[in-house]
Motif scaffolding. Structure first.
Motif, PDB file in Angstrom:
ATOM      1  N   ASP B  23     -19.251   2.075  40.168  1.00 47.03           N
ATOM      2  CA  ASP B  23     -18.247   1.012  40.179  1.00 47.03           C
ATOM      3  C   ASP B  23     -17.521   0.828  38.851  1.00 47.03           C
ATOM      4  O   ASP B  23     -16.589   0.038  38.773  1.00 47.03           O
ATOM      5  CB  ASP B  23     -18.906  -0.315  40.563  1.00 47.03           C
ATOM      6  N   ALA B 110     -18.279   9.140  31.600  1.00 45.94           N
ATOM      7  CA  ALA B 110     -16.834   9.028  31.767  1.00 45.94           C
ATOM      8  C   ALA B 110     -16.440   7.592  32.083  1.00 45.94           C
ATOM      9  O   ALA B 110     -15.454   7.074  31.554  1.00 45.94           O
ATOM     10  CB  ALA B 110     -16.361   9.963  32.885  1.00 45.94           C
ATOM     11  N   ALA B 111     -17.219   6.942  32.924  1.00 46.67           N
ATOM     12  CA  ALA B 111     -16.904   5.560  33.280  1.00 46.67           C
ATOM     13  C   ALA B 111     -16.955   4.662  32.048  1.00 46.67           C
ATOM     14  O   ALA B 111     -16.073   3.822  31.841  1.00 46.67           O
ATOM     15  CB  ALA B 111     -17.874   5.061  34.352  1.00 46.67           C
ATOM     16  N   THR B 113     -16.554   5.578  29.022  1.00 43.32           N
ATOM     17  CA  THR B 113     -15.449   5.925  28.129  1.00 43.32           C
ATOM     18  C   THR B 113     -14.182   5.202  28.552  1.00 43.32           C
ATOM     19  O   THR B 113     -13.493   4.576  27.739  1.00 43.32           O
ATOM     20  CB  THR B 113     -15.207   7.440  28.159  1.00 43.32           C
ATOM     21  N   VAL B 114     -13.885   5.268  29.821  1.00 44.13           N
ATOM     22  CA  VAL B 114     -12.654   4.661  30.327  1.00 44.13           C
ATOM     23  C   VAL B 114     -12.658   3.148  30.107  1.00 44.13           C
ATOM     24  O   VAL B 114     -11.645   2.564  29.737  1.00 44.13           O
ATOM     25  CB  VAL B 114     -12.489   4.992  31.815  1.00 44.13           C
ATOM     26  N   ASP B 115     -13.816   2.529  30.323  1.00 43.92           N
ATOM     27  CA  ASP B 115     -13.858   1.065  30.297  1.00 43.92           C
ATOM     28  C   ASP B 115     -14.117   0.478  28.920  1.00 43.92           C
ATOM     29  O   ASP B 115     -13.862  -0.700  28.705  1.00 43.92           O
ATOM     30  CB  ASP B 115     -14.937   0.570  31.275  1.00 43.92           C
TER      31      ASP B 115
END
Lengths: 198, 198
Positions: B23, B110-111, B113-115
């Motif tokens: 999520d 990755a999640a 990193t993005v957030d």
DNA sequence: CCGCTACTATGACAGCGGTCATAGTCGGCC
DNA sequence: GGCCGACTATGACCGCTGTCATAGTAGCGG
């Protein structure tokens, strides 16, 4: 401001993409988008009755069209057309941004994928469409350079995958090295796919 | 359950990684993590006095160690060691998951990193460390297969970049094709980096 | 039994999220 | 003028979030 040329609706979509690629979808509030766009908050429900999901989807679609449109300009800027040159130009856009503006932002499509792929099927489809709108022009450009059509799509997928991953790592490490590394290592492979017209 | 063998603290870190990769960080609540781990909510502030940030950081670190540790097992499972085989095994883990469990989840690193790359510098460093803990074993494996040390690091970066990007696209398109494509196109390049021992 | 530490259990709180409801303003057009 | 649609402006609502505070239990050494 040049932004005044665009309508408030367009500005909000643009601002949404900007904020999403910086903070992610979840951390981007509707109020933030309106404020960033210099648009009234009331306009949000007027232009985007579908709520946040609609705004996000349009931002993602815009990003996909933008990325796809850039390909043509990259092609035009190449002295001697070669797949490696196109890829280098795509990556250079990011290295340039990171070196001048810092590593605050990533790719909005990637952000939407991470935050909405599990929930929100509409957004997931928008993301898929955005990737497609990006991959298409890249593949076309490759075929135009002499890459067999059968391989152009695969190589376009590879290019975008490697670029997205390198963007992630570059942000994490606050260093453009992953981007430059990927360009350097992948270049020969891409050029080797061109059927020699000699 | 085998999970009972691990302490509640470890279970919570594991659950956090699971929920984050599905999520995203923003949409993952502390209460959700406790519930998913079957742990009492009160234990959160006991084991993670640093709050959500600490939990996220440990989840990311765990994911990095996990990915790095998998490399050795992938190597052991190869009939004939080759860089392309290692890369294929890394990707196969994802294609297998996607084909059996659906495309709900991505990479927790990755999640994060993005957030969290823009805000939260501590998490950003944790992500960088996780990528490093992943890239290191991959690079070592490459050198062990005959890839010159000077290139092993670069190729490891390329492999992880391409894999992460392919994971993104696979989730978006709900199709493992990006993963298989990347493996197919990148394999020859990786094997060509091995200095012939003949 | 006392005291201590590790851990659990709830409840409350302040803040922010998206969204709805309502009212106001502007500009053109009969 | 009077009407109407497009757009703007606020305020309120409810749900959820992370975090704090407080109280409780279990086990153990003395």
């Amino acid at each position: 401001m040049a932004e005044s040329r665009h309508g408030p609706r367009e500005r909000m979509v643009f601002s949404a993409a900007q904020l999403i690629r910086r903070d992610g979808v979840g951390a981007t509030g509707m109020r933030d988008v309106a404020a960033h766009a210099g648009a009234p908050r009331g306009s949000l429900q007027h232009y985007f009755p579908g709520g946040k999901e609609q705004l996000v989807n349009e931002a993602v679609a815009w990003a996909g069209r933008y990325a796809g449109g850039r390909v043509a300009r990259f092609l035009a800027g190449l002295d001697e057309p070669a797949p490696s040159g196109l890829f280098a130009a795509m990556a250079a856009q990011w290295t340039h941004e990171y070196e001048t503006d810092g590593f605050a932002a990533g790719c909005p499509v990637a952000a939407a994928t991470v935050d909405c792929a599990a929930t929100g099927s509409a957004t997931r489809e928008a993301v898929a469409a955005a990737f497609s709108a990006w991959r298409g022009p890249v593949a076309e450009a490759l075929t135009g350079m002499g890459v067999p059509a059968a391989r152009a799509g695969s190589l376009a997928t590879l290019m975008i995958s490697a670029l997205e991953g390198a963007i992630l790592m570059a942000r994490a490490e606050q260093d453009v090295r992953p981007l430059t590394t990927v360009v350097r290592e992948l270049g020969p492979l891409l050029d080797a796919a061109v059927v020699s017209s000699v």
